[in-house]
Design a protein around this motif. Structure first.
Motif, PDB file in Angstrom:
ATOM      1  N   UNK A 112      31.820  52.955  62.565  1.00 38.15           N
ATOM      2  CA  UNK A 112      31.148  52.608  61.926  1.00 38.15           C
ATOM      3  C   UNK A 112      30.415  53.714  61.204  1.00 38.15           C
ATOM      4  N   UNK A 113      30.634  55.267  61.293  1.00 36.72           N
ATOM      5  CA  UNK A 113      30.111  56.318  60.996  1.00 36.72           C
ATOM      6  C   UNK A 113      29.885  56.389  59.127  1.00 36.72           C
ATOM      7  N   UNK A 153      28.076  56.012  53.882  1.00 32.75           N
ATOM      8  CA  UNK A 153      27.449  54.903  52.804  1.00 32.75           C
ATOM      9  C   UNK A 153      26.714  54.726  52.404  1.00 32.75           C
ATOM     10  N   UNK A 154      26.113  53.517  53.555  1.00 38.03           N
ATOM     11  CA  UNK A 154      24.910  52.645  53.333  1.00 38.03           C
ATOM     12  C   UNK A 154      23.123  53.595  52.867  1.00 38.03           C
ATOM     13  N   UNK A 155      23.625  55.456  53.937  1.00 38.41           N
ATOM     14  CA  UNK A 155      22.338  56.018  53.973  1.00 38.41           C
ATOM     15  C   UNK A 155      22.472  56.450  52.508  1.00 38.41           C
ATOM     16  N   UNK A 196      20.040  56.628  46.880  1.00 35.74           N
ATOM     17  CA  UNK A 196      20.108  56.157  45.780  1.00 35.74           C
ATOM     18  C   UNK A 196      19.267  54.534  45.485  1.00 35.74           C
ATOM     19  N   UNK A 197      19.185  54.094  45.562  1.00 32.53           N
ATOM     20  CA  UNK A 197      18.530  53.372  45.207  1.00 32.53           C
ATOM     21  C   UNK A 197      16.694  53.553  45.741  1.00 32.53           C
ATOM     22  N   UNK A 198      15.803  53.909  46.672  1.00 35.80           N
ATOM     23  CA  UNK A 198      15.201  54.675  47.006  1.00 35.80           C
ATOM     24  C   UNK A 198      14.562  56.130  45.485  1.00 35.80           C
TER      25      UNK A 198
END
Length: 128
Positions: free
Chosen positions: A69-70, A75-77, A82-84
């Motif tokens: 999962x790491x 990657x999601x973090x 980036x989205x923020x």
């Protein structure tokens, strides 16, 4: 050799005294009680070894799950950061556009509803 003989003579009384004390202790404790304690200790040892095996297996499983999962998590973090950043830039541009519109057309926003309509997101930087 004289030293060894005197040592042996000194050890004999010590050995006799320790045997005497040992025999006295044996009379104080019942052998059935000792056997019962040994059985209980062996039972506890077995349970602790079983628990240790279960915990070791769980740790190995957890490590495997974490490794799977790491990479997705990091990657999601990065994607969320980036989205923020993109959203911060968009809202900054919107506020700038509103300021220019209000400067050009003072009656464009008769009340403060535009600010609430444009920026409804919570301020994530400020703890609540």
């Amino acid at each position: 050799m004289g030293d060894e003989e005197s040592k042996a003579k000194q050890e004999d009384p010590v050995r006799l005294a320790s045997k005497e004390v040992s025999n006295e202790f044996k009379t104080l404790v019942d052998s059935h009680d000792l056997d019962s304690l040994k059985r209980l200790q062996n039972l506890i040892l077995g349970r602790l070894q079983d628990s240790n095996a279960v915990l070791s297996h769980f740790n190995e499983y957890s490590e495997q799950c974490f490794s799977e999962v790491s990479s997705d998590m990091s990657k999601n973090t990065r994607l969320l950061k980036s989205m923020k950043s993109d959203l911060d830039y968009i809202f900054q541009k919107l506020r700038s556009m509103k300021t220019k519109i209000v400067a050009t057309y003072p009656d464009a926003f008769p009340d403060d509803s535009a600010t609430r309509a444009l920026d409804r997101r919570p301020d994530l930087e400020m703890p609540q």
